[in-house]
Scaffold this motif. Structure first.
Motif, PDB file in Angstrom:
ATOM      1  N   LEU A   1     -88.211 -15.747 -36.034  1.00  0.00           N
ATOM      2  CA  LEU A   1     -87.392 -16.298 -37.129  1.00  0.00           C
ATOM      3  C   LEU A   1     -87.392 -15.333 -38.319  1.00  0.00           C
ATOM      4  O   LEU A   1     -86.343 -15.068 -38.918  1.00  0.00           O
ATOM      5  CB  LEU A   1     -87.950 -17.653 -37.552  1.00  0.00           C
ATOM      6  CG  LEU A   1     -87.138 -18.409 -38.597  1.00  0.00           C
ATOM      7  CD1 LEU A   1     -85.775 -18.807 -38.055  1.00  0.00           C
ATOM      8  CD2 LEU A   1     -87.890 -19.652 -39.072  1.00  0.00           C
TER       9      LEU A   1
ATOM     10  N   LYS B   1     -85.237 -12.316 -37.536  1.00  0.00           N
ATOM     11  CA  LYS B   1     -83.801 -12.653 -37.639  1.00  0.00           C
ATOM     12  C   LYS B   1     -83.382 -12.648 -39.110  1.00  0.00           C
ATOM     13  O   LYS B   1     -82.344 -12.086 -39.471  1.00  0.00           O
ATOM     14  CB  LYS B   1     -83.589 -14.049 -37.036  1.00  0.00           C
ATOM     15  CG  LYS B   1     -82.145 -14.378 -36.744  1.00  0.00           C
ATOM     16  CD  LYS B   1     -81.987 -15.821 -36.297  1.00  0.00           C
ATOM     17  CE  LYS B   1     -81.782 -16.723 -37.498  1.00  0.00           C
ATOM     18  NZ  LYS B   1     -81.748 -18.152 -37.181  1.00  0.00           N
ATOM     19  N   ARG B   2     -84.209 -13.233 -39.961  1.00  0.00           N
ATOM     20  CA  ARG B   2     -83.875 -13.308 -41.389  1.00  0.00           C
ATOM     21  C   ARG B   2     -83.918 -11.923 -42.040  1.00  0.00           C
ATOM     22  O   ARG B   2     -83.118 -11.618 -42.913  1.00  0.00           O
ATOM     23  CB  ARG B   2     -84.857 -14.246 -42.101  1.00  0.00           C
ATOM     24  CG  ARG B   2     -84.576 -15.694 -41.778  1.00  0.00           C
ATOM     25  CD  ARG B   2     -85.690 -16.594 -42.244  1.00  0.00           C
ATOM     26  NE  ARG B   2     -85.360 -17.993 -42.043  1.00  0.00           N
ATOM     27  CZ  ARG B   2     -86.242 -18.977 -42.188  1.00  0.00           C
ATOM     28  NH1 ARG B   2     -87.481 -18.708 -42.543  1.00  0.00           N
ATOM     29  NH2 ARG B   2     -85.860 -20.225 -41.988  1.00  0.00           N
TER      30      ARG B   2
ATOM     31  N   ARG C   1     -80.795 -10.034 -40.985  1.00  0.00           N
ATOM     32  CA  ARG C   1     -79.641 -10.609 -41.695  1.00  0.00           C
ATOM     33  C   ARG C   1     -79.661 -10.168 -43.172  1.00  0.00           C
ATOM     34  O   ARG C   1     -78.634  -9.760 -43.720  1.00  0.00           O
ATOM     35  CB  ARG C   1     -79.707 -12.134 -41.591  1.00  0.00           C
ATOM     36  CG  ARG C   1     -78.476 -12.811 -42.132  1.00  0.00           C
ATOM     37  CD  ARG C   1     -78.515 -14.313 -41.881  1.00  0.00           C
ATOM     38  NE  ARG C   1     -77.514 -14.967 -42.703  1.00  0.00           N
ATOM     39  CZ  ARG C   1     -77.715 -15.355 -43.954  1.00  0.00           C
ATOM     40  NH1 ARG C   1     -78.891 -15.174 -44.525  1.00  0.00           N
ATOM     41  NH2 ARG C   1     -76.748 -15.931 -44.636  1.00  0.00           N
ATOM     42  N   GLY C   2     -80.855 -10.210 -43.772  1.00  0.00           N
ATOM     43  CA  GLY C   2     -81.010  -9.793 -45.171  1.00  0.00           C
ATOM     44  C   GLY C   2     -80.609  -8.335 -45.357  1.00  0.00           C
ATOM     45  O   GLY C   2     -79.933  -7.988 -46.322  1.00  0.00           O
TER      46      GLY C   2
ATOM     47  N   LEU D   1     -76.810  -8.059 -45.197  1.00  0.00           N
ATOM     48  CA  LEU D   1     -76.199  -8.599 -46.420  1.00  0.00           C
ATOM     49  C   LEU D   1     -76.384  -7.628 -47.588  1.00  0.00           C
ATOM     50  O   LEU D   1     -75.444  -7.366 -48.343  1.00  0.00           O
ATOM     51  CB  LEU D   1     -76.810  -9.952 -46.776  1.00  0.00           C
ATOM     52  CG  LEU D   1     -76.259 -11.150 -46.012  1.00  0.00           C
ATOM     53  CD1 LEU D   1     -76.942 -12.425 -46.478  1.00  0.00           C
ATOM     54  CD2 LEU D   1     -74.754 -11.286 -46.211  1.00  0.00           C
ATOM     55  N   ASN D   2     -77.602  -7.080 -47.713  1.00  0.00           N
ATOM     56  CA  ASN D   2     -77.860  -6.106 -48.787  1.00  0.00           C
ATOM     57  C   ASN D   2     -76.920  -4.922 -48.668  1.00  0.00           C
ATOM     58  O   ASN D   2     -76.372  -4.448 -49.654  1.00  0.00           O
ATOM     59  CB  ASN D   2     -79.303  -5.581 -48.716  1.00  0.00           C
ATOM     60  CG  ASN D   2     -80.286  -6.588 -49.238  1.00  0.00           C
ATOM     61  OD1 ASN D   2     -79.907  -7.631 -49.758  1.00  0.00           O
ATOM     62  ND2 ASN D   2     -81.562  -6.289 -49.083  1.00  0.00           N
TER      63      ASN D   2
ATOM     64  N   ARG E   1     -73.440  -6.051 -49.726  1.00  0.00           N
ATOM     65  CA  ARG E   1     -73.308  -6.468 -51.133  1.00  0.00           C
ATOM     66  C   ARG E   1     -73.648  -5.355 -52.122  1.00  0.00           C
ATOM     67  O   ARG E   1     -73.175  -5.379 -53.247  1.00  0.00           O
ATOM     68  CB  ARG E   1     -74.189  -7.696 -51.386  1.00  0.00           C
ATOM     69  CG  ARG E   1     -73.597  -8.925 -50.715  1.00  0.00           C
ATOM     70  CD  ARG E   1     -74.490 -10.122 -50.884  1.00  0.00           C
ATOM     71  NE  ARG E   1     -73.955 -11.270 -50.188  1.00  0.00           N
ATOM     72  CZ  ARG E   1     -74.615 -12.403 -50.024  1.00  0.00           C
ATOM     73  NH1 ARG E   1     -75.820 -12.533 -50.537  1.00  0.00           N
ATOM     74  NH2 ARG E   1     -74.062 -13.404 -49.365  1.00  0.00           N
ATOM     75  N   ASN E   2     -74.475  -4.394 -51.693  1.00  0.00           N
ATOM     76  CA  ASN E   2     -74.799  -3.280 -52.592  1.00  0.00           C
ATOM     77  C   ASN E   2     -73.778  -2.175 -52.420  1.00  0.00           C
ATOM     78  O   ASN E   2     -74.125  -0.995 -52.421  1.00  0.00           O
ATOM     79  CB  ASN E   2     -76.180  -2.694 -52.270  1.00  0.00           C
ATOM     80  CG  ASN E   2     -77.296  -3.615 -52.675  1.00  0.00           C
ATOM     81  OD1 ASN E   2     -77.134  -4.400 -53.602  1.00  0.00           O
ATOM     82  ND2 ASN E   2     -78.415  -3.530 -51.990  1.00  0.00           N
TER      83      ASN E   2
ATOM     84  N   GLU F   1     -86.132  -6.776 -58.427  1.00  0.00           N
ATOM     85  CA  GLU F   1     -85.898  -7.742 -57.352  1.00  0.00           C
ATOM     86  C   GLU F   1     -87.162  -7.889 -56.489  1.00  0.00           C
ATOM     87  O   GLU F   1     -87.546  -8.999 -56.120  1.00  0.00           O
ATOM     88  CB  GLU F   1     -84.781  -7.194 -56.472  1.00  0.00           C
ATOM     89  CG  GLU F   1     -83.672  -8.173 -56.209  1.00  0.00           C
ATOM     90  CD  GLU F   1     -82.549  -7.479 -55.487  1.00  0.00           C
ATOM     91  OE1 GLU F   1     -82.299  -7.839 -54.336  1.00  0.00           O
ATOM     92  OE2 GLU F   1     -81.950  -6.572 -56.087  1.00  0.00           O
TER      93      GLU F   1
ATOM     94  N   MET G   1     -89.375 -11.280 -55.785  1.00  0.00           N
ATOM     95  CA  MET G   1     -89.726 -11.761 -54.440  1.00  0.00           C
ATOM     96  C   MET G   1     -91.232 -11.993 -54.338  1.00  0.00           C
ATOM     97  O   MET G   1     -91.682 -12.954 -53.723  1.00  0.00           O
ATOM     98  CB  MET G   1     -89.288 -10.738 -53.393  1.00  0.00           C
ATOM     99  CG  MET G   1     -87.784 -10.621 -53.265  1.00  0.00           C
ATOM    100  SD  MET G   1     -87.363  -9.292 -52.139  1.00  0.00           S
ATOM    101  CE  MET G   1     -85.598  -9.387 -52.165  1.00  0.00           C
TER     102      MET G   1
ATOM    103  N   TYR H   1     -91.972  -9.226 -45.472  1.00  0.00           N
ATOM    104  CA  TYR H   1     -90.709  -9.952 -45.639  1.00  0.00           C
ATOM    105  C   TYR H   1     -89.858  -9.353 -46.765  1.00  0.00           C
ATOM    106  O   TYR H   1     -88.631  -9.450 -46.759  1.00  0.00           O
ATOM    107  CB  TYR H   1     -91.021 -11.429 -45.931  1.00  0.00           C
ATOM    108  CG  TYR H   1     -89.837 -12.320 -45.699  1.00  0.00           C
ATOM    109  CD1 TYR H   1     -89.338 -12.499 -44.408  1.00  0.00           C
ATOM    110  CD2 TYR H   1     -89.200 -12.949 -46.751  1.00  0.00           C
ATOM    111  CE1 TYR H   1     -88.224 -13.291 -44.197  1.00  0.00           C
ATOM    112  CE2 TYR H   1     -88.100 -13.751 -46.545  1.00  0.00           C
ATOM    113  CZ  TYR H   1     -87.622 -13.917 -45.259  1.00  0.00           C
ATOM    114  OH  TYR H   1     -86.510 -14.680 -45.043  1.00  0.00           O
TER     115      TYR H   1
END
Lengths: 307, 227
Positions: A4, A7-8, A11-12, A15-16, A19-20, A214, A218, A227
């Protein structure tokens, strides 16, 4: 790490990357330049190796046999030579073939041909053209032939001369040119790769420097180091992969042009080389790019995760 | 629940201590305001509690755990038990409101099902249900702070620490944030609020610890902002 989490993290990372936008674009550009340097080096090595091997092919050692030497004796020596690890290939040219070649070479030289006609028998002996795996091995082959052991079963001498000793100067010079060119190529490769790796690493370090706050957030939220770091490493991997594809795309028109215009000069058609080695080039670029991205991100995030 | 025992903090290259011989105890379910002028040591106190800084002298206990002696890997567990809200919001700029909250849950190892059911609920609680897919730069100051509160409480922490949460907000948003914090406290969560806003402290009417030049000068059960 759990599936899990993985997978995250993946995906992160994606997305980064999306989006960056601007930061990703800069990183991909710098990494593309690095991979272009790598590809140029690979192309240059291909040209260099091809030229050197062409040069080497032009040199061989020829064993001239006496006129009376029988074919079975010569073939016996040929077989022995072929068993030597230093020998890449042996070509047997019979006395008749040697005569044919001689006539062909002098077809406009009537005087010589006439003189040849005057003779009752073939004045030329058979020859063996020996090609070594490397230029430096010719000496060993020549010594093997000089030794005389190979004639032990036959009590008479059938080798007239070996032209290695006439060619020795040329061969020695060729050896030093080959070695020098290889060393120089390796040195230039090392320096260029080092420079591009350092530039890429520092670019990725800057992108992570931008995200340092950032990373702090976190940590405060309670995320574990793997993570936090994971998505940055995935992002680095994507930079490498995207850059590898862009590099391959970029070199398609270049190789096309080089193939069409520079094949005679370079001696090798780089467009054919590009296509016949497409997957190897892509894999080298992708693996190198991804490793560079992942390792740089790993090291760059470490500074902010230590505290 | 939380105990500061003779805590002194001197930052490297700073002559004066930021905190000096500070001792107090906070019980479970309390609402404690820590007040003082800028530079009194409020933020240092929060950083020590979260393990972001280590005390120069003294001990800080979170239940039986001595915070100053925790290894970085163990701090993660502590931070999951404390929800934090900051003056500068500290949201993740590349994540939507929904993802900011989901990230805190993912970090705590929650499943996708739990995230899908809890995040919309907490967003509604802070009145941000309609802005779930907005990025932080698309939210107003008050909305950002409400989002940061939602993130702080999503994992049901034992304590919520709010460090100057109303510092960047107008009176209406300040009132809303204080209202939410009181509500969180009424549901049983311990709340520690640091502020230099007299109006906020006086309106809450709960325990007030007053700091001045790094020292505790007052500790009143139902206090007011008096300096």
């Amino acid at each position: 790490m759990k599936v899990l989490d993985l997978k995250r993290i993946v995906r992160g990372g994606f997305l980064n990357f999306v989006r960056n936008g601007f930061v990703s674009l800069s990183s991909v550009l710098v990494m593309t330049i690095t991979l272009c340097v790598i590809t140029i080096i690979i192309f240059s090595q291909a040209v260099l190796n091809f030229s050197l091997s062409q040069l080497q092919d032009k040199v061989d050692v020829t064993v001239f046999f006496t006129v009376g030497a029988s074919e079975s004796e010569i073939l016996g020596i040929k077989n022995q030579l072929e068993e030597l690890p230093e020998v890449a290939g042996v070509e047997y040219i019979s006395a008749e073939q040697a005569l044919e070649n001689f006539k062909k070479r002098h077809e406009t030289d009537y005087l010589t041909l006439q003189a040849l006609e005057e003779l009752d028998e073939n004045p030329l002996g058979a020859t063996l053209n020996i090609e070594a795996v490397e230029a430096s091995r010719y000496e060993q082959i020549a010594n093997f032939l000089e030794d005389g052991d190979i004639l032990a079963s036959n009590q008479r001498v059938i080798i007239d001369k070996i032209n290695y000793f006439q060619n020795k100067l040329v061969i020695d010079r060729l050896i030093s040119i080959t070695e020098g060119a290889k060393r120089l190529g390796l040195g230039i490769t090392f320096v260029l790769v080092l420079i591009s790796v350092v530039i890429t690493f520092n670019t990725l370090r800057l992108t992570i420097y931008i995200a340092r706050e950032e990373i702090g957030v976190m940590r405060v939220v309670g995320a574990e180091n793997h993570y936090i770091r994971g998505p940055f490493m995935v992002e680095g991997m994507i930079y490498g992969l995207v850059s590898a594809f862009i590099t391959m795309l970029f070199f398609y028109p270049i190789s096309l042009w080089l193939g069409a215009n520079m094949t005679d000069f370079l001696g090798i058609n780089l467009n054919s080389y590009y296509f016949s080695n497409f997957f190897q080039l892509l894999i080298i670029n992708a693996v190198f790019g991804m490793l560079l991205g992942v390792i740089s991100s790993f090291l760059a995030t470490r500074a902010y995760l230590k505290k | 629940m939380i105990r500061f025992e003779n805590v002194t903090k001197i930052y490297p290259n700073a002559g004066e201590p930021s905190l000096e011989d500070v001792s107090f105890e906070i019980k479970e379910g309390e609402f404690v305001s820590i007040v003082g002028h800028s530079g009194a040591g409020k933020t240092t106190l929060v950083k020590l509690l979260l393990g972001e800084e280590k005390p120069t002298r003294g001990n800080i206990f979170f239940e039986e755990v001595e915070v100053g002696k925790l290894k970085p890997s163990k701090l993660t567990n502590l931070r999951r038990r404390i929800g934090t809200v900051f003056q500068d919001f500290r949201l993740l700029p590349n994540k939507t409101a929904y993802e900011n909250i989901a990230f805190a849950m993912e970090s705590a190892g929650k499943t996708d099902e739990e995230i899908e059911s809890d995040v919309p609920h907490v967003l509604d609680l802070v009145d941000l249900g309609s802005k779930a897919f907005h990025f932080p730069h698309q939210l107003s100051g008050g909305e950002k702070q409400r989002l940061s509160i939602a993130r702080a409480i999503i994992n049901n922490p034992e304590v919520v620490v709010a460090d100057e949460p109303t510092g960047n907000l107008d009176p209406v948003n300040t009132y809303e944030v204080v209202h939410i914090l009181k509500k969180i406290n009424s549901l049983g969560t311990t709340v520690i609020l640091t502020t230099h806003n007299k109006g906020v402290v006086d309106a809450i009417h709960k325990r007030v610890i007053t700091l001045e030049d790094g020292k505790v000068i007052r500790d009143d059960e139902k206090g007011k902002y008096i300096i």
